[in-house]
Design an enzyme around this catalytic site. Structure first.
Site, PDB file in Angstrom:
ATOM      1  N   ASP A  28      40.238-115.053  78.862  1.00  0.00           N
ATOM      2  CA  ASP A  28      39.215-115.618  79.740  1.00  0.00           C
ATOM      3  C   ASP A  28      38.739-116.990  79.273  1.00  0.00           C
ATOM      4  O   ASP A  28      38.713-117.945  80.054  1.00  0.00           O
ATOM      5  CB  ASP A  28      38.016-114.665  79.835  1.00  0.00           C
ATOM      6  N   ARG A  50      26.229-110.775  70.307  1.00  0.00           N
ATOM      7  CA  ARG A  50      25.952-111.750  71.370  1.00  0.00           C
ATOM      8  C   ARG A  50      24.702-112.595  71.128  1.00  0.00           C
ATOM      9  O   ARG A  50      24.722-113.802  71.370  1.00  0.00           O
ATOM     10  CB  ARG A  50      25.861-111.049  72.728  1.00  0.00           C
ATOM     11  N   ASP A  58      28.111-108.170  78.869  1.00  0.00           N
ATOM     12  CA  ASP A  58      27.948-109.349  78.023  1.00  0.00           C
ATOM     13  C   ASP A  58      27.356-110.539  78.759  1.00  0.00           C
ATOM     14  O   ASP A  58      26.664-111.365  78.164  1.00  0.00           O
ATOM     15  CB  ASP A  58      29.292-109.734  77.396  1.00  0.00           C
ATOM     16  N   SER A 108      41.602-105.352  76.892  1.00  0.00           N
ATOM     17  CA  SER A 108      40.563-106.323  76.588  1.00  0.00           C
ATOM     18  C   SER A 108      39.892-105.865  75.295  1.00  0.00           C
ATOM     19  O   SER A 108      39.360-104.760  75.226  1.00  0.00           O
ATOM     20  CB  SER A 108      39.542-106.381  77.728  1.00  0.00           C
TER      21      SER A 108
END
Length: 443
Positions: free
Chosen positions: A17, A98, A127, A179
């Site tokens: 991505d 994060r 996320d 992923s």
């Protein structure tokens, strides 16, 4: 200077991505891109290689930041204090990294005078919320770009084809469509065949843990020594918290411990099948809870359980910098002040068992607990205690029996038991409907 482009700071991993994001932002938003690569302990072939890939893809600059020590001391340490287990199953992986990455993104935006911060999260994942909530709380004036929510590339195969057409190298192939997101605490694996919750996870998704059936035939014992809620010694060797996490990942992983296969309730309202490997994290939480069982006072321990769930949910939902999570952290820190001692773990064939615990602050009193001749417990106090403890229930039971209401100890329908006013009848519309339906079936 009039034609100078605006800048966007991109959270860059080098994966599919974000590899596409650099070129897409340049072509569709007309911005210069500064990539930020954070080392939070994830698997990689070299951060310098990732940096060169970002520059080759057109990034104006690429910052590589080693965040591991901070991640362990300021983020994972708080997660351990809270025994963080979202939905009482998942010890959080991505959600913990994060906010730290977001902090460095905001710092980079300030350094480069960037108007935007961009991320490569999908429109139905967690996320995106974590990044954007954290960034907004750190600097409400920064604008956020989310290419994956905007572009027309709907599937991972389409992204791979787009990347190839634009000369972008990506690690994901059609043969390995998973992923992956990983850090010091563990790995999150999704997509591919895992999207079918009936399909057993293939062996090739796991890299941190051995197949339990192929794990060593002999158990391994590990002693963790804690001070103020954090381990600082493993098997007598003093290490940093970061060092202990690395050591436990290796030991627990070798014995096949730390795998999770679950259906998870995402923040956006979607149920998702997720697989995780969290060998050190799960082992540390188990040891930490065992020490708390020994040291914390009963009411504090019981109340803390609810606070732990509130903490895990807040962090899962992207509220790391929220006032609620900050307040819960203060409570957690208070409970850890005297949490010192040693816990013994036994690893064997995919399991981790607490087999010993000791502490100078232990509230376990042998004289009170034993049934031997050294018993110091006042047995005569039990009668009065039970009388008061059951007084409310006794009053309720007397009333309901007097009025003929249904209860577990007698059958009001058959008028069996010491009833004084006869059969209890449910006169509510729903009750009448249930009776009518039951009689119809019997007829």
């Amino acid at each position: 200077m009039a034609d100078q482009k605006e800048k966007a700071v991109l959270a860059y991993s080098g994966g599919l991505d974000t590899s596409c994001c650099i070129k897409w932002l340049q072509e569709n938003k007309g911005v210069d891109v500064i990539a930020v690569v954070g080392d939070v302990g994830q698997e990689h072939e070299g951060l310098e290689k990732i940096k060169q890939k970002a520059l080759k893809s057109g990034a104006l600059d690429c910052l590589v930041v080693d965040m591991r020590e901070t991640f362990a001391k300021e983020y994972l340490a708080k997660a351990l204090a809270a025994n963080a287990m979202y939905e009482n199953k998942y010890p959080l992986v991505s959600a913990l990294s994060r906010p730290l990455i977001s902090k460095h993104l905001v710092d980079a935006a300030h350094k480069f005078g960037a108007k935007y911060i961009a991320h490569g999260c999908t429109g139905k994942g967690n996320d995106q919320v974590r990044f954007e909530s954290s960034i907004t709380m750190l600097d409400p004036d920064i604008e956020i770009l989310a290419p994956v929510r905007e572009w027309e590339l709907k599937t991972r195969p389409e992204e791979m084809e787009w990347a190839q057409a634009h000369g972008i190298e990506v690690p994901t192939t059609k043969k390995s469509p998973y992923s992956i997101d990983d850090n010091l605490w563990g790995r999150a694996i999704e997509c591919g065949v895992l999207e079918d919750p009936w399909t057993e996870p293939p062996a090739d998704i796991y890299t941190m843990t051995s197949d339990p059936m192929q794990a060593p035939d002999q158990p391994e014992y590990v002693e963790l020594t804690f001070a103020r809620g954090l381990p600082y010694m493993i098997n007598g060797d003093q290490k940093s918290f970061l060092g202990i996490i690395y050591a436990l990942n290796e030991i627990a992983g070798k014995h096949g411990f730390g795998r999770i296969d679950m259906i998870e309730n995402r923040l956006v309202g979607v149920k998702s099948r997720e697989c995780y490997e969290v060998p050190a994290g799960l082992a540390l939480i188990q040891a930490h809870k065992a020490l708390e069982d020994l040291v914390l006072e009963r009411e504090v321990l019981h109340y803390k359980l609810g606070m732990e769930q509130a903490w895990a949910t807040a962090v899962y939902n992207g509220q790391w910098f929220s006032p609620l999570k900050e307040a819960i952290d203060a409570f957690m820190a208070s409970t850890q002040r005297c949490l010192s001692g040693t816990v013994k773990l036994k690893f064997y064939k995919g399991s981790c068992t607490v087999v010993g615990r000791k502490s100078a602050y232990s509230l376990y009193d042998y004289a009170l607990a034993t049934y031997d001749k050294d018993d110091a417990f006042d047995h005569t106090a039990a009668k009065g205690f039970i009388k008061l403890q059951t007084l409310s229930g006794k009053t309720w039971a007397s009333n309901r029996r007097q009025e003929g209401a249904p209860a577990e100890l007698f059958d009001a329908e058959k008028q069996q038991g010491p009833l004084k006013k006869g059969k209890y009848e449910d006169v509510t519309p729903l009750g009448q409907q249930v009776v009518a339906e039951a009689e119809a079936v019997l007829a």
